[in-house]
Write a protein that holds these residues in place. Structure first.
Motif, mmCIF file in Angstrom:
data_model
loop_
_atom_site.group_PDB
_atom_site.id
_atom_site.type_symbol
_atom_site.label_atom_id
_atom_site.label_comp_id
_atom_site.label_asym_id
_atom_site.label_seq_id
_atom_site.Cartn_x
_atom_site.Cartn_y
_atom_site.Cartn_z
ATOM 1 N N LYS A 1 0.838 -1.209 0.000
ATOM 2 C CA LYS A 1 0.000 0.000 0.000
ATOM 3 C C LYS A 1 0.873 1.261 0.000
ATOM 4 O O LYS A 1 0.577 2.227 -0.696
ATOM 5 C CB LYS A 1 -0.914 0.004 1.223
ATOM 6 C CG LYS A 1 -1.972 -1.079 1.228
ATOM 7 C CD LYS A 1 -2.817 -0.981 2.491
ATOM 8 C CE LYS A 1 -3.874 -2.076 2.532
ATOM 9 N NZ LYS A 1 -4.687 -1.996 3.778
ATOM 10 N N VAL A 2 1.945 1.217 0.766
ATOM 11 C CA VAL A 2 2.854 2.367 0.840
ATOM 12 C C VAL A 2 3.492 2.619 -0.521
ATOM 13 O O VAL A 2 3.523 3.755 -1.019
ATOM 14 C CB VAL A 2 3.941 2.126 1.908
ATOM 15 C CG1 VAL A 2 4.991 3.234 1.859
ATOM 16 C CG2 VAL A 2 3.321 2.054 3.294
ATOM 17 N N PHE A 3 4.002 1.562 -1.147
ATOM 18 C CA PHE A 3 4.649 1.717 -2.452
ATOM 19 C C PHE A 3 3.644 2.151 -3.514
ATOM 20 O O PHE A 3 3.991 2.884 -4.444
ATOM 21 C CB PHE A 3 5.330 0.417 -2.859
ATOM 22 C CG PHE A 3 6.564 0.096 -2.062
ATOM 23 C CD1 PHE A 3 7.253 1.100 -1.393
ATOM 24 C CD2 PHE A 3 7.045 -1.204 -1.970
ATOM 25 C CE1 PHE A 3 8.408 0.819 -0.650
ATOM 26 C CE2 PHE A 3 8.188 -1.498 -1.244
ATOM 27 C CZ PHE A 3 8.868 -0.488 -0.585
ATOM 28 N N VAL B 1 14.028 8.840 -3.793
ATOM 29 C CA VAL B 1 14.761 8.165 -2.718
ATOM 30 C C VAL B 1 14.498 6.670 -2.762
ATOM 31 O O VAL B 1 15.430 5.847 -2.760
ATOM 32 C CB VAL B 1 14.362 8.737 -1.338
ATOM 33 C CG1 VAL B 1 14.876 7.834 -0.216
ATOM 34 C CG2 VAL B 1 14.913 10.140 -1.168
ATOM 35 N N PHE B 2 13.232 6.273 -2.812
ATOM 36 C CA PHE B 2 12.909 4.840 -2.808
ATOM 37 C C PHE B 2 13.242 4.178 -4.138
ATOM 38 O O PHE B 2 13.490 2.970 -4.183
ATOM 39 C CB PHE B 2 11.435 4.634 -2.447
ATOM 40 C CG PHE B 2 11.184 4.735 -0.975
ATOM 41 C CD1 PHE B 2 11.418 3.655 -0.137
ATOM 42 C CD2 PHE B 2 10.729 5.923 -0.413
ATOM 43 C CE1 PHE B 2 11.206 3.742 1.224
ATOM 44 C CE2 PHE B 2 10.510 6.021 0.953
ATOM 45 C CZ PHE B 2 10.751 4.933 1.774
ATOM 46 N N GLN B 3 13.259 4.963 -5.212
ATOM 47 C CA GLN B 3 13.701 4.408 -6.487
ATOM 48 C C GLN B 3 15.147 3.947 -6.379
ATOM 49 O O GLN B 3 15.517 2.881 -6.879
ATOM 50 C CB GLN B 3 13.570 5.461 -7.593
ATOM 51 C CG GLN B 3 13.852 4.933 -8.997
ATOM 52 C CD GLN B 3 12.790 3.973 -9.496
ATOM 53 O OE1 GLN B 3 11.602 4.232 -9.353
ATOM 54 N NE2 GLN B 3 13.211 2.862 -10.076
ATOM 55 N N ALA B 4 15.963 4.759 -5.699
ATOM 56 C CA ALA B 4 17.385 4.439 -5.563
ATOM 57 C C ALA B 4 17.647 3.357 -4.526
ATOM 58 O O ALA B 4 18.527 2.512 -4.719
ATOM 59 C CB ALA B 4 18.157 5.703 -5.201
ATOM 60 N N THR B 5 16.898 3.373 -3.410
ATOM 61 C CA THR B 5 17.210 2.450 -2.307
ATOM 62 C C THR B 5 16.471 1.122 -2.393
ATOM 63 O O THR B 5 16.941 0.122 -1.846
ATOM 64 C CB THR B 5 16.868 3.092 -0.955
ATOM 65 O OG1 THR B 5 15.443 3.306 -0.874
ATOM 66 C CG2 THR B 5 17.599 4.398 -0.760
ATOM 67 N N THR B 6 15.331 1.088 -3.053
ATOM 68 C CA THR B 6 14.506 -0.117 -3.028
ATOM 69 C C THR B 6 14.161 -0.655 -4.417
ATOM 70 O O THR B 6 14.385 -1.835 -4.694
ATOM 71 C CB THR B 6 13.197 0.165 -2.258
ATOM 72 O OG1 THR B 6 13.513 0.647 -0.959
ATOM 73 C CG2 THR B 6 12.364 -1.106 -2.145
ATOM 74 N N PHE B 7 13.642 0.191 -5.288
ATOM 75 C CA PHE B 7 13.151 -0.309 -6.567
ATOM 76 C C PHE B 7 14.279 -0.715 -7.515
ATOM 77 O O PHE B 7 14.244 -1.809 -8.094
ATOM 78 C CB PHE B 7 12.242 0.733 -7.226
ATOM 79 C CG PHE B 7 11.084 1.148 -6.361
ATOM 80 C CD1 PHE B 7 10.466 0.238 -5.509
ATOM 81 C CD2 PHE B 7 10.615 2.457 -6.365
ATOM 82 C CE1 PHE B 7 9.403 0.608 -4.701
ATOM 83 C CE2 PHE B 7 9.558 2.844 -5.563
ATOM 84 C CZ PHE B 7 8.945 1.922 -4.721
ATOM 85 N N ASN B 8 15.280 0.133 -7.681
ATOM 86 C CA ASN B 8 16.406 -0.227 -8.559
ATOM 87 C C ASN B 8 17.132 -1.482 -8.087
ATOM 88 O O ASN B 8 17.456 -2.361 -8.898
ATOM 89 C CB ASN B 8 17.388 0.937 -8.689
ATOM 90 C CG ASN B 8 16.842 2.074 -9.539
ATOM 91 O OD1 ASN B 8 15.868 1.902 -10.259
ATOM 92 N ND2 ASN B 8 17.463 3.237 -9.456
ATOM 93 N N PRO B 9 17.424 -1.621 -6.777
ATOM 94 C CA PRO B 9 18.101 -2.835 -6.314
ATOM 95 C C PRO B 9 17.282 -4.111 -6.495
ATOM 96 O O PRO B 9 17.844 -5.203 -6.443
ATOM 97 C CB PRO B 9 18.342 -2.547 -4.818
ATOM 98 C CG PRO B 9 18.400 -1.071 -4.727
ATOM 99 C CD PRO B 9 17.383 -0.590 -5.714
ATOM 100 N N LEU B 10 15.971 -3.987 -6.703
ATOM 101 C CA LEU B 10 15.152 -5.169 -6.929
ATOM 102 C C LEU B 10 14.830 -5.362 -8.408
ATOM 103 O O LEU B 10 14.046 -6.244 -8.771
ATOM 104 C CB LEU B 10 13.852 -5.078 -6.114
ATOM 105 C CG LEU B 10 14.008 -5.411 -4.626
ATOM 106 C CD1 LEU B 10 12.747 -5.069 -3.855
ATOM 107 C CD2 LEU B 10 14.364 -6.879 -4.441
#
Length: 253
Positions: A109-111, A137-146
């Motif tokens: 839900k947050v994403f 911020v979340f693109q760099a820390t969470t989405f790109n690494p996945l």
């Protein structure tokens, strides 16, 4: 010149709730066993430790703590045990998976809000010494690494053409109780996403006081938009404040 200093004799103290050993008691020994002094070797009483012996046995040196063959064997057995338990949970997460599913659905839900709600996504925050949008911020820390091109655990499978955020939200919403192929990969994705989210929030809060309040407000508005927090009452800050300590270098106080 190396000098030796005999330590206090070893004695036994029984552990009980609130047990706090005195400095003189540095090891428990079996009742009736021979009590041997430990000898500490250093150039002076204020200089760094060189080694510690007990009788003829070397306990510690500059290379580290010395282990007996039995101790080495126990450590190896424990490592194998931990590895097998970890692999068993990855293959069949059971109740652990039920708990993980609950948090993963909330995170989805947050994403979702972060990527579809432009007001939230474009909110400015201070991150790693520069101003960025919350979405970036979340693109760099969470989405790109996945993403599929990453080398991180739980990443998007190679050849998957779906947008990484849409793929991740779908994975987070898929219950682990369902029969899915390669269930361990689903578990790893949820572990990585939850861990990354927590680490990112910590970094957002680990800023100077000048930027702390605006970062807190941005995070709370994100959680509120996802239905996880009251607008004027951050559910996260109280938890982060539990980690505050006197005389620590931290802005969480």
């Amino acid at each position: 010149m190396i000098n030796s200093y005999e330590s206090k004799h070893l004695k036994t103290q029984r552990r009980s709730p609130g047990f706090e050993p005195e400095l003189g008691y540095i090891q428990e020994v079996e009742e009736g066993a021979a009590i041997l002094p430990r000898t500490i070797f250093r150039e002076s009483e204020q200089s760094p430790l060189l080694k510690i012996t007990q009788g003829d046995e070397l306990l510690s040196s500059e290379r580290g703590v010395e282990l007996s063959d039995t101790q080495r064997g126990l450590l190896t057995d424990n490592k194998y045990l931990e590895a097998r338990i970890s692999m068993a949970i990855l293959d069949e997460p059971g109740q652990v998976g039920d708990v993980m599913d609950g948090y993963a659905k909330r995170l989805a839900k947050v994403f979702g809000e972060l990527t579809t709600n432009n007001t939230i996504g474009q909110t400015k925050v201070f991150f790693q010494n520069t101003e960025k949008t919350l979405r970036d911020v979340f693109q760099a820390t969470t989405f790109n690494p996945l993403g599929a091109a990453s080398d991180q655990i739980g990443r998007q499978p190679e050849g998957n053409q779906a947008d990484v955020v849409n793929w991740l939200i779908e994975r987070l919403n898929l219950p682990l109780s369902e029969s899915v192929e390669d269930k361990y990969l689903h578990v790893l994705t949820k572990v990585k996403a939850i861990s990354s989210f927590g680490t990112t929030l910590w970094q957002l809060f680990a800023v100077t006081s000048e930027h702390l309040e605006s970062n807190k407000q941005a995070v709370n508005e994100l959680l509120h938009a996802a239905g996880l927090s009251e607008k004027e009452n951050s559910i996260l800050w109280a938890r982060f404040s539990e980690f505050k300590r006197e005389n620590t270098i931290s802005v969480v106080r």
